[in-house]
Write an enzyme that holds these catalytic residues in place. Structure first.
Site, short mmCIF file in Angstrom:
data_model
loop_
_atom_site.label_atom_id
_atom_site.label_comp_id
_atom_site.label_asym_id
_atom_site.label_seq_id
_atom_site.Cartn_x
_atom_site.Cartn_y
_atom_site.Cartn_z
N LYS A 162 14.87 -2.16 0.76
CA LYS A 162 14.39 -3.52 0.54
C LYS A 162 14.69 -3.99 -0.90
O LYS A 162 14.99 -3.18 -1.78
CB LYS A 162 12.89 -3.59 0.83
CG LYS A 162 12.53 -3.32 2.30
CD LYS A 162 11.04 -3.52 2.55
CE LYS A 162 10.67 -3.29 4.00
NZ LYS A 162 9.22 -3.54 4.26
N TYR B 124 12.14 -10.30 11.28
CA TYR B 124 10.73 -9.96 11.39
C TYR B 124 9.99 -10.87 12.38
O TYR B 124 8.78 -11.05 12.23
CB TYR B 124 10.08 -10.04 10.00
CG TYR B 124 10.23 -8.77 9.17
CD1 TYR B 124 9.74 -7.54 9.62
CD2 TYR B 124 10.85 -8.79 7.92
CE1 TYR B 124 9.86 -6.38 8.87
CE2 TYR B 124 10.98 -7.63 7.15
CZ TYR B 124 10.48 -6.43 7.65
OH TYR B 124 10.58 -5.28 6.89
N ASN C 121 7.37 -2.38 -0.36
CA ASN C 121 7.24 -0.96 -0.03
C ASN C 121 8.59 -0.28 0.23
O ASN C 121 8.67 0.68 0.97
CB ASN C 121 6.24 -0.77 1.13
CG ASN C 121 6.68 -1.48 2.38
OD1 ASN C 121 7.76 -2.05 2.43
ND2 ASN C 121 5.85 -1.45 3.41
N HIS D 120 12.43 -0.24 5.16
CA HIS D 120 12.08 -0.55 6.55
C HIS D 120 12.57 0.59 7.42
O HIS D 120 13.57 1.23 7.10
CB HIS D 120 12.77 -1.85 7.00
CG HIS D 120 12.66 -2.08 8.48
ND1 HIS D 120 11.54 -2.61 9.06
CD2 HIS D 120 13.50 -1.76 9.50
CE1 HIS D 120 11.70 -2.63 10.38
NE2 HIS D 120 12.88 -2.11 10.67
N GLU E 43 17.32 -4.11 16.17
CA GLU E 43 17.52 -4.20 14.71
C GLU E 43 18.93 -3.77 14.29
O GLU E 43 19.52 -4.36 13.38
CB GLU E 43 16.45 -3.37 14.00
CG GLU E 43 15.06 -3.98 14.18
CD GLU E 43 13.92 -3.11 13.66
OE1 GLU E 43 14.19 -1.98 13.19
OE2 GLU E 43 12.77 -3.59 13.70
P1 IDP Z 1 6.16 -0.93 8.65
O1 IDP Z 1 7.24 -1.47 7.73
O2 IDP Z 1 5.49 0.28 8.07
O3 IDP Z 1 6.66 -0.73 10.06
P2 IDP Z 1 4.80 -3.33 9.63
O4 IDP Z 1 3.38 -3.37 10.04
O5 IDP Z 1 5.85 -3.37 10.71
O6 IDP Z 1 5.00 -2.04 8.70
O7 IDP Z 1 5.03 -4.55 8.64
C1 IDP Z 1 6.32 -4.94 8.25
C2 IDP Z 1 6.33 -5.16 6.76
O8 IDP Z 1 5.48 -6.25 6.44
C3 IDP Z 1 5.81 -3.99 5.92
O9 IDP Z 1 6.76 -2.97 5.68
C4 IDP Z 1 5.41 -4.69 4.64
O10 IDP Z 1 6.55 -4.99 3.81
C5 IDP Z 1 4.85 -6.00 5.18
N1 IDP Z 1 3.39 -5.92 5.42
C6 IDP Z 1 2.75 -5.27 6.43
N2 IDP Z 1 1.42 -5.42 6.36
C7 IDP Z 1 1.21 -6.19 5.27
C8 IDP Z 1 0.01 -6.71 4.65
O11 IDP Z 1 -1.11 -6.49 5.12
N3 IDP Z 1 0.19 -7.48 3.53
C9 IDP Z 1 1.44 -7.76 3.01
N4 IDP Z 1 2.57 -7.30 3.56
C10 IDP Z 1 2.46 -6.52 4.67
MG MG Z 2 7.33 -2.14 11.44
#
Ligand code: IDP
Ligand code: MG
Length: 139
Positions: free
Chosen positions: A11, A51, A114, A117, A128
């Site tokens: 990312k 997304y 974070n 992905h 994807e």
């Molecule tokens: P993942 O990447 O671990 O699969 P997902 O729930 O699919 O997590 O969420 C996609 C992305 O959205 C996350 O990697 C993160 O960048 C962002 N995200 C998820 N939950 C939150 C939140 O509660 N606040 C802000 N960003 C979030």
């Molecule tokens: Mg996810």
């Protein structure tokens, strides 16, 4: 166990911070082989399309702005159990909850920024991979 393919994205936060090499090193050490890679600057619309499953959630606007904030590196990774293996080395979505040694524990700064992905199932991996590598004959 089966040989699978999965999609990762390094990312924008990780590219900006100079962690591309560190993250690829972890993939390679985990027997996740890179079979396709690009460097992209996503438009807001492209980030929203990727997304789409999160549309309507509170973080969707901010997430898609972040994902279109700078260069990112989508890659197709291949290996035994690649989908679960990638999820394991990524660590939990929130770096505060990520296990020691995982990419997010080591390098991520927040639940949004974070670093990586990873596809979460065979169906999402297929969608994807097609999103970033349409019609490409993968090596
Ligand atoms: P993942 O990447 O671990 O699969 P997902 O729930 O699919 O997590 O969420 C996609 C992305 O959205 C996350 O990697 C993160 O960048 C962002 N995200 C998820 N939950 C939150 C939140 O509660 N606040 C802000 N960003 C979030
Ligand atoms: Mg996810």
């Amino acid at each position: 166990m089966a040989i699978e393919r999965t999609l990762t994205i390094i990312k924008p936060d990780a590219v900006k911070a100079g962690h591309v090499g560190d993250i690829i090193k972890i993939f390679e050490a985990s027997r996740l082989k890179i079979v396709a890679a690009r460097l992209v600057s996503l438009s807001k619309k492209e980030a929203e399309g990727f997304y789409a499953v999160h549309r309507g959630k509170g973080f969707f606007e901010s997430l898609t702005t972040f994902m279109s904030s700078g260069p990112a590196i989508p890659m197709v990774l291949e290996g035994e159990n690649a989908i679960a293996s990638l999820r394991e080395v990524m660590g939990a979505t929130n770096p505060a909850n990520a296990a020691p040694g995982t990419i997010r524990k080591l390098y991520a700064s927040s639940i949004e920024s974070n670093c990586v992905h990873g596809s979460d199932a065979p169906e999402t991996a297929a969608f994807e991979i097609g999103y970033f590598f349409p019609g490409v004959d993968l090596v």
